[in-house]
Motif scaffolding. Structure first.
Motif, PDB file in Angstrom:
ATOM      1  N   UNK A 217       0.861  -1.173   0.000  1.00 14.42           N
ATOM      2  CA  UNK A 217       0.000   0.000   0.000  1.00 14.42           C
ATOM      3  C   UNK A 217       0.907   1.237   0.000  1.00 14.42           C
ATOM      4  N   UNK A 218       0.317   2.416   0.144  1.00 11.96           N
ATOM      5  CA  UNK A 218       1.096   3.652   0.194  1.00 11.96           C
ATOM      6  C   UNK A 218       0.864   4.394   1.498  1.00 11.96           C
ATOM      7  N   UNK A 219       1.957   4.953   2.027  1.00 10.18           N
ATOM      8  CA  UNK A 219       1.829   5.864   3.158  1.00 10.18           C
ATOM      9  C   UNK A 219       1.231   7.176   2.651  1.00 10.18           C
ATOM     10  N   UNK A 220       0.847   8.063   3.561  1.00 15.79           N
ATOM     11  CA  UNK A 220       0.236   9.334   3.137  1.00 15.79           C
ATOM     12  C   UNK A 220       1.206  10.204   2.362  1.00 15.79           C
ATOM     13  N   UNK A 221       2.514   9.972   2.552  1.00 14.72           N
ATOM     14  CA  UNK A 221       3.513  10.723   1.790  1.00 14.72           C
ATOM     15  C   UNK A 221       4.046   9.932   0.594  1.00 14.72           C
ATOM     16  N   UNK A 222       3.290   8.908   0.163  1.00 11.67           N
ATOM     17  CA  UNK A 222       3.559   8.247  -1.106  1.00 11.67           C
ATOM     18  C   UNK A 222       4.628   7.182  -1.128  1.00 11.67           C
ATOM     19  N   UNK A 223       4.985   6.619   0.010  1.00  7.60           N
ATOM     20  CA  UNK A 223       6.013   5.579   0.047  1.00  7.60           C
ATOM     21  C   UNK A 223       5.353   4.195   0.062  1.00  7.60           C
ATOM     22  N   UNK A 224       5.750   3.285  -0.824  1.00  5.78           N
ATOM     23  CA  UNK A 224       5.196   1.930  -0.805  1.00  5.78           C
ATOM     24  C   UNK A 224       5.619   1.175   0.452  1.00  5.78           C
ATOM     25  N   UNK A 225       4.627   0.720   1.211  1.00  7.24           N
ATOM     26  CA  UNK A 225       4.874  -0.017   2.443  1.00  7.24           C
ATOM     27  C   UNK A 225       4.207  -1.385   2.364  1.00  7.24           C
ATOM     28  N   UNK A 226       4.776  -2.353   3.069  1.00  4.81           N
ATOM     29  CA  UNK A 226       4.323  -3.733   2.974  1.00  4.81           C
ATOM     30  C   UNK A 226       3.419  -4.073   4.161  1.00  4.81           C
ATOM     31  N   UNK A 227       2.140  -4.152   3.884  1.00  4.78           N
ATOM     32  CA  UNK A 227       1.139  -4.468   4.903  1.00  4.78           C
ATOM     33  C   UNK A 227      -0.128  -4.910   4.195  1.00  4.78           C
ATOM     34  N   UNK A 228      -0.869  -5.824   4.781  1.00  6.89           N
ATOM     35  CA  UNK A 228      -2.054  -6.375   4.129  1.00  6.89           C
ATOM     36  C   UNK A 228      -3.319  -5.559   4.355  1.00  6.89           C
ATOM     37  N   UNK A 229      -3.703  -5.368   5.603  1.00  4.06           N
ATOM     38  CA  UNK A 229      -4.984  -4.727   5.906  1.00  4.06           C
ATOM     39  C   UNK A 229      -4.953  -3.241   5.590  1.00  4.06           C
ATOM     40  N   UNK A 230      -6.092  -2.704   5.190  1.00  4.28           N
ATOM     41  CA  UNK A 230      -6.186  -1.264   4.974  1.00  4.28           C
ATOM     42  C   UNK A 230      -6.095  -0.497   6.284  1.00  4.28           C
ATOM     43  N   UNK A 231      -6.498  -1.157   7.364  1.00 10.19           N
ATOM     44  CA  UNK A 231      -6.405  -0.538   8.684  1.00 10.19           C
ATOM     45  C   UNK A 231      -5.268  -1.179   9.487  1.00 10.19           C
ATOM     46  N   UNK A 232      -4.834  -0.492  10.504  1.00 11.55           N
ATOM     47  CA  UNK A 232      -3.635  -0.883  11.247  1.00 11.55           C
ATOM     48  C   UNK A 232      -3.890  -1.787  12.447  1.00 11.55           C
ATOM     49  N   UNK A 233      -5.118  -1.861  12.911  1.00  8.56           N
ATOM     50  CA  UNK A 233      -5.389  -2.459  14.220  1.00  8.56           C
ATOM     51  C   UNK A 233      -4.984  -3.927  14.357  1.00  8.56           C
ATOM     52  N   UNK A 234      -5.211  -4.762  13.331  1.00 13.46           N
ATOM     53  CA  UNK A 234      -4.984  -6.199  13.500  1.00 13.46           C
ATOM     54  C   UNK A 234      -3.517  -6.561  13.647  1.00 13.46           C
ATOM     55  N   UNK A 235      -2.648  -5.935  12.875  1.00 14.54           N
ATOM     56  CA  UNK A 235      -1.245  -6.370  12.856  1.00 14.54           C
ATOM     57  C   UNK A 235      -0.250  -5.352  13.423  1.00 14.54           C
ATOM     58  N   UNK A 236      -0.756  -4.278  14.011  1.00 14.54           N
ATOM     59  CA  UNK A 236       0.155  -3.318  14.660  1.00 14.54           C
ATOM     60  C   UNK A 236      -0.521  -2.777  15.917  1.00 14.54           C
TER      61      UNK A 236
END
Length: 254
Positions: free
Chosen positions: A40-59
């Motif tokens: 996915x992309x961070x708000x400043x446009x960096x490709x980051x590796x994470x599955x869920x659209x939301x952060x709660x389950x894995x962070x």
């Protein structure tokens, strides 16, 4: 059994999914030739590796991935949810994963998006790969056909694949229209007739997500080219053992 073993989000049954720890553990397994991961992309446009659209389950964070800067995402603990052993594990950038894996394992990079959620995701990921990685060493996949078309518009030669959990009658036509030569499909839909059709179109097939050694062996028996995606890479070894021969049902997955 010669079927390629694909580690789903890394060795995700033992280590926290989509983290450097999970990818390193997967790469230590001799049978693993591919790793599947989500971007996915961070708000400043960096490709980051994470599955869920939301952060709660894995962070230990909250909210949408896309609403946080890379600096904010890097402060989050992406490992404690799995085990205290992995406390402090961070959300990796795609660049970090590419540097870790280049020349060691092939990658199935899923563009995690829906509709116009990430207009720049395809371009950002292609920018990290094109001219750096050899096309034979990766594929860019997605459920979102719009994202796959964006990839092809940027560089037609980039390998792409459709992810689907169904088997529509016009699947081959859909793949042709998208310019895809890779199909990532839920394993219950993998049949002899599907594989025959895909082989005739020169389309490589990955079956996901198989966490049963019996099912893995049955699907592998259909064709040695079928890629077997699993959270538990150790099952590839188990499925490959002679001890499972009595469990194999020749009429399965006709």
């Amino acid at each position: 059994m010669d079927n390629p073993c694909v580690a789903h989000r890394g060795y995700s049954s033992l280590a926290p999914e989509n983290t450097i720890a999970a990818f390193k553990l997967a790469m230590e397994q001799e049978q693993v030739s591919w790793i599947e991961l989500d971007v996915q992309l961070s708000s400043d446009g960096v490709p980051v590796v994470i599955h869920d659209f939301r952060l709660e389950r894995t962070t230990n964070g909250s909210g949408n991935v896309r609403d946080h800067t890379l600096a904010e995402l890097k402060k989050l603990d992406a490992g404690s949810w799995k085990s205290k052993k992995y406390a402090g594990e961070r959300i990796p950038t795609l660049t970090e994963v590419l540097e870790l894996t280049k020349g060691k394992v092939k990658l199935n990079i899923e563009l995690k998006t829906v509709g116009n959620m990430y207009p720049d995701l395809a371009a950002s990921v292609v920018g990290k790969l094109y001219g750096v990685w050899k096309p034979r060493d990766y594929v860019i996949t997605s459920f979102e056909t719009k994202a796959l078309r964006q990839v092809k518009r940027i560089h037609p030669e980039i390998p792409t694949g459709l992810i689907i959990n169904a088997s529509p009658a016009d699947l081959a036509r859909q793949l042709e229209e998208l310019g895809c030569h890779f199909l990532s499909i839920g394993y219950p839909y993998v049949t002899k007739s599907l594989i025959k059709e895909m082989n005739s179109k020169n389309i490589r097939v990955m079956a996901w997500t198989i966490d049963s050694s019996r099912i893995m062996r049955n699907i592998a028996a259909l064709d040695p080219s079928i890629m077997l995606c699993t959270n538990r890479p150790e099952l590839w070894n188990k499925a490959n053992s002679r001890k499972l021969s009595k469990l194999f049902k020749p009429n399965s997955f006709k």
